[in-house]
Design an enzyme around this catalytic site. Structure first.
Site, PDB file in Angstrom:
ATOM      1  N   CYS A  35     -54.229  -4.728  85.808  1.00 52.95           N
ATOM      2  CA  CYS A  35     -54.380  -6.124  85.381  1.00 52.95           C
ATOM      3  C   CYS A  35     -55.827  -6.428  84.998  1.00 52.95           C
ATOM      4  CB  CYS A  35     -53.903  -7.084  86.476  1.00 52.95           C
ATOM      5  SG  CYS A  35     -54.797  -6.925  88.038  1.00 52.95           S
ATOM      6  N   GLU A  41     -52.947  -6.881  80.310  1.00 48.50           N
ATOM      7  CA  GLU A  41     -52.273  -5.983  81.249  1.00 48.50           C
ATOM      8  C   GLU A  41     -52.042  -4.669  80.510  1.00 48.50           C
ATOM      9  OE1 GLU A  41     -50.007  -6.145  85.175  1.00 48.50           O
ATOM     10  OE2 GLU A  41     -51.184  -7.677  84.157  1.00 48.50           O
TER      11      GLU A  41
END
EC number: 2.1.1.-
Length: 365
Positions: free
Chosen positions: A323, A357
């Site tokens: 992330c 992401e």
């Protein structure tokens, strides 16, 4: 939040900027072609949080726009799921004339699902009493004529639930429905449609696997349940108790018989594997019986710590969901010495933001 950035007509251009940024960030590594998985342009976010503003008889949701440095009244919210947008006016219309439910209400949180369930959390700067509970139950019953809804009231050191503090999600993954219990205030993937694409990508790149899978930071079992079909056995670790409890529920709900969850931090599990320490939570678990050729990691924004980084280098294949591309970059400077990147993906979980992401599959050189 930047309201001006939320323009569906600009989505494709914004996604292309992210693609270029990510590719440029990893230009010093030998990478395959970047696979890009787009989001829906609107109504993609399965959860949303709003502050509540009191202005005389009026009551409304608002968010703070950092770009404009002001609060923005939110009657609807383009990123939020259609279910949340449908619920927003119905809930506010019920709260506005109700003195018990609106008094000292300062925030409303929504958690929705693709399966049609929604959880509403009402947060207060006051203690909640029996009268509040009676009114909240009546609110739930009224909303239940249109929605599959549960309500939670929260105050300092207080949580009242009508009737559940979770939703049950059902995701269609490669033609099969996967069931997930998602608990309020626990981590869940925010973008339902992109979450499906991430699961299908992970299944695809591990399809011809041999041996067992080790997963660190497994949460509610989101990936490990989907990937269990590709491995003899799966051993997964997670520290947060609500997530572990949800994972156990999800294992049973999906009839998975080759997945074991251990409640441990990745750091402690690394020590256990290295036989540096013994842990009571591992009593009855024969770690030596597992033949894990593949390790799956989905760490927090800080990335992998040095010990865990060294440990994952011992595996033939590393599936890494990140992330934070900057900490992934730092980790890859180490992992690239022993492994090469064979798959590389961008998942647009958060449209109209700078967030990226990403996923990489690394295989031993």
């Amino acid at each position: 939040m930047n309201v001006d950035a939320m323009d569906p007509q600009q989505y494709d251009a914004q996604l292309d900027v992210k693609r270029q940024k990510l590719a440029q960030l990893f230009v010093d590594f030998e990478t395959p072609e970047l696979e890009v998985f787009a989001s829906q342009k609107a109504h993609y976010r399965m959860r949303a949080e709003f502050r509540v503003w009191h202005e005389g008889e009026d009551l409304y949701y608002y968010m703070f726009d950092k770009a404009q440095n002001q609060k923005i009244r939110c009657e609807q919210f383009l990123p939020a799921s259609q279910l949340i947008n449908d619920m927003m006016p119905e809930l506010m219309a019920a709260l506005r004339p109700n003195p018990v439910l609106r008094h000292k209400l300062f925030q409303v949180d929504f958690l929705s699902t693709l399966s049609g369930e929604i959880l509403v959390s009402l947060l207060y700067h006051k203690q909640l009493d029996a009268q509040w509970q009676e009114e909240a139950q009546a609110l739930k019953e009224a909303l239940s004529s249109k929605f599959k809804v549960d309500i939670i009231g929260r105050a300092r050191k207080q949580k009242l639930v009508m009737d559940r503090d979770f939703v049950i999600e059902s995701l269609p993954v490669n033609g099969k429905q996967l069931t997930y219990k998602q608990v309020e205030n626990s981590f869940t993937q925010p973008n339902g449609e992109v979450a499906i694409k991430m699961l299908e990508w992970a299944i695809d790149i591990t399809r011809d696997s041999s041996g067992d899978l080790l997963e660190l930071y497994c949460g509610n079992g989101n990936f490990s349940i989907a990937l269990a079909q590709n491995f003899n056995r799966v051993l997964a670790t997670e520290l947060a108790k609500p997530s572990v409890d949800s994972a156990q529920y999800n294992i049973e709900a999906n009839q998975i018989d080759n997945l074991q969850i251990i409640r441990m931090s990745a750091e402690d599990f690394t020590d256990a594997l290295a036989k540096k320490r013994s842990f009571r939570r591992l009593e009855g678990v024969d770690l030596d019986s597992y033949d894990c050729n593949t390790i799956f990691v989905d760490p927090p924004r800080a990335g992998l710590d040095d010990n865990t980084l060294s440990m994952v280098q011992g595996y033939e294949r590393i599936l890494y969901i990140s992330c934070n591309p900057n900490t992934l970059l730092d980790n890859l400077k180490v992992l690239d010495k022993t492994h090469k990147i064979t798959r590389f993906a961008l998942f647009d979980q958060f449209p109209y933001t700078d967030h990226m992401e990403s996923g990489v599959l690394l295989e031993r050189r």
